[in-house]
Design a protein around this motif. Structure first.
Motif, mmCIF file in Angstrom:
data_model
loop_
_atom_site.group_PDB
_atom_site.id
_atom_site.type_symbol
_atom_site.label_atom_id
_atom_site.label_comp_id
_atom_site.label_asym_id
_atom_site.label_seq_id
_atom_site.Cartn_x
_atom_site.Cartn_y
_atom_site.Cartn_z
ATOM 1 N N VAL A 55 0.837 -1.202 0.000
ATOM 2 C CA VAL A 55 0.000 0.000 0.000
ATOM 3 C C VAL A 55 0.871 1.251 0.000
ATOM 4 O O VAL A 55 0.630 2.204 -0.749
ATOM 5 N N LEU A 56 1.912 1.250 0.814
ATOM 6 C CA LEU A 56 2.817 2.402 0.868
ATOM 7 C C LEU A 56 3.574 2.560 -0.446
ATOM 8 O O LEU A 56 3.791 3.684 -0.922
ATOM 9 N N GLU A 57 3.961 1.452 -1.044
ATOM 10 C CA GLU A 57 4.689 1.528 -2.318
ATOM 11 C C GLU A 57 3.799 2.081 -3.424
ATOM 12 O O GLU A 57 4.251 2.896 -4.246
ATOM 13 N N ARG A 58 2.526 1.665 -3.455
ATOM 14 C CA ARG A 58 1.602 2.196 -4.460
ATOM 15 C C ARG A 58 1.349 3.690 -4.247
ATOM 16 O O ARG A 58 1.292 4.470 -5.197
ATOM 17 N N ALA A 59 1.206 4.080 -2.996
ATOM 18 C CA ALA A 59 1.015 5.505 -2.703
ATOM 19 C C ALA A 59 2.245 6.307 -3.100
ATOM 20 O O ALA A 59 2.133 7.418 -3.644
ATOM 21 N N ALA A 60 3.421 5.754 -2.849
ATOM 22 C CA ALA A 60 4.666 6.433 -3.208
ATOM 23 C C ALA A 60 4.757 6.647 -4.711
ATOM 24 O O ALA A 60 5.142 7.723 -5.194
ATOM 25 N N GLU A 61 4.378 5.615 -5.471
ATOM 26 C CA GLU A 61 4.427 5.721 -6.934
ATOM 27 C C GLU A 61 3.403 6.738 -7.434
ATOM 28 O O GLU A 61 3.709 7.563 -8.302
ATOM 29 N N LYS A 62 2.206 6.692 -6.895
ATOM 30 C CA LYS A 62 1.142 7.584 -7.341
ATOM 31 C C LYS A 62 1.464 9.037 -7.037
ATOM 32 O O LYS A 62 1.171 9.942 -7.834
ATOM 33 N N LEU A 63 2.071 9.304 -5.893
ATOM 34 C CA LEU A 63 2.342 10.673 -5.465
ATOM 35 C C LEU A 63 3.742 11.151 -5.838
ATOM 36 O O LEU A 63 4.094 12.296 -5.556
ATOM 37 N N GLY A 64 4.531 10.284 -6.460
ATOM 38 C CA GLY A 64 5.894 10.673 -6.825
ATOM 39 C C GLY A 64 6.790 10.888 -5.625
ATOM 40 O O GLY A 64 7.624 11.800 -5.611
ATOM 41 N N ARG A 65 6.642 10.040 -4.609
ATOM 42 C CA ARG A 65 7.443 10.149 -3.381
ATOM 43 C C ARG A 65 8.131 8.817 -3.117
ATOM 44 O O ARG A 65 7.684 8.007 -2.300
ATOM 45 N N PRO A 66 9.239 8.533 -3.794
ATOM 46 C CA PRO A 66 9.871 7.212 -3.678
ATOM 47 C C PRO A 66 10.332 6.858 -2.273
ATOM 48 O O PRO A 66 10.473 5.678 -1.935
ATOM 49 N N THR A 67 10.562 7.865 -1.423
ATOM 50 C CA THR A 67 11.054 7.576 -0.067
ATOM 51 C C THR A 67 9.917 7.331 0.932
ATOM 52 O O THR A 67 10.185 7.022 2.100
#
Length: 370
Positions: A55-67
């Protein structure tokens, strides 16, 4: 509100569920807001670490926040394990509970939060659960100084805060209000997830228990000022909107009535893409110079609350902004903790301003004195 130092300001419980994923994205989006707090410490919680990580990885990809996945805590807990819920609650200032149907899974989270001095926000649209939590935990939550605030999604922030807003915009005393909800579907139609559907079905099927609970509470009716609105037929025509309407079967009526009871008893005056909703309020009342006895209402106001798709865009926005208001506007909350509706908890806060900035817009359409 409890002020003990906790590792996390917010914990999203049930983050890997359907609605929880949207709430997780919205918390991450809030953290990115230039006007917000980049120091917001938060975590996701649920049964499976791998699912939470995804879930965190998908959110990171969607929001452009790899960290992002390395910046957010992960807490493993299970609704069937009270000790694990206690451990989650001890680490949070506020728990955002996304695990429903709340009739079956909501109380253990409320209990753990109250016992561990943690505030809790949920998005339940189930009147029996919401009212039962008040009767079982209000006094305990008040003793602990924590806030348990239900129905903080599409059910029922637009309706509840919409009435508060309407009351603040009438140049006199608001005595009655009708609201009409319009859902505008996108090109692919509407969507409802299985969990949301089950919550609604169980809520409708629980009317007998709700009736018994209300009879046992033996509450005095809230006084009626001025002329009562005429009850509408199950299918009725609204001239102002030029359309037919049917009753809304969600928790809004229950929540708004509870808010108005609280305000009467505790406050003397008030200071998915392409899919959207519009809630229109028609209020009537009396100007300050007009006596209410034996007179027809002489002032009317029309307001609206408009926003994006109700279930999975507006609901996460409303839930997260309710949590941020609880964190940052503590001086304008009720002076002691307890179990509250959104309107009762947030009527003096800047929640409406926060929602306006994030696409859930409150506005006055017209106001007139007869």
């Amino acid at each position: 509100m409890a002020t003990k130092q906790r590792p996390f300001h917010l914990v999203v419980f049930g983050a890997s569920g359907f609605t929880g994923q949207f709430v997780t994205e919205e918390v991450a989006r809030e953290q990115m807001d230039p006007e917000g707090s980049s120091r917001l410490a938060w975590a996701v919680a649920g049964r499976c670490r791998e699912k939470l990580q995804r879930v965190l990885e998908r959110a990171a990809e969607k929001l452009g926040r790899p960290t992002l996945p390395t910046e957010v805590g992960i807490i493993i807990c299970d609704i069937s394990n009270p000790a694990s819920l206690d451990e989650m609650a001890k680490q949070a200032t506020i728990v955002l509970n996304c695990v429903g149907p709340y009739r079956f899974y909501g109380e253990p989270v409320v209990k753990a939060c109250v016992e561990n001095g943690t505030s809790c926000i949920d998005i339940s649209g189930e009147p029996h659960f919401l009212e039962l939590m008040y009767w079982k935990y209000h006094e305990k939550a008040a003793e602990k100084g924590v806030y348990i605030i239900g129905s903080s999604g599409f059910d029922s922030i637009p309706a509840d805060m919409g009435v508060i807003y309407t009351s603040s915009k009438i140049n006199g005393t608001l005595t009655a209000v009708e609201s009409f909800l319009t859902i505008n579907s996108g090109p692919e139609g509407l969507c409802i997830h299985d969990g949301t559907w089950k919550s609604a079905i169980y809520g409708f099927g629980n009317q007998n228990q709700l009736k018994k609970l209300r009879e046992q509470s033996n509450l005095k009716p809230v006084p009626i000022v001025g002329t009562k609105l005429k009850r509408r037929w199950p299918v009725s025509y609204c001239r102002e909107l030029s359309s037919y309407s049917i009753p809304f079967m969600g928790a809004d009526v229950s929540v708004v009535k509870r808010t108005q009871r609280y305000l009467h008893e505790n406050l003397e005056q008030l200071p998915l893409d392409g899919t959207s909703f519009t809630m229109t309020f028609f209020g009537q009342g009396y100007s300050h110079s007009t006596p209410t006895e034996n007179n027809k209402p002489n002032i009317r106001v029309c307001t609206q609350v408009k926003g994006p798709e109700a279930g999975y865009i507006a609901t996460p926005i409303a839930m997260v902004q309710a949590a941020m208001t609880l964190l940052n506007d503590a001086s304008n909350l009720p002076t002691v903790g307890g179990v509250f509706t959104p309107g009762a908890a947030f009527c003096r806060t800047k929640l409406i301003d926060r929602l306006n900035k994030r696409g859930i817009e409150f506005s006055v359409i017209s106001s007139s004195e007869v």
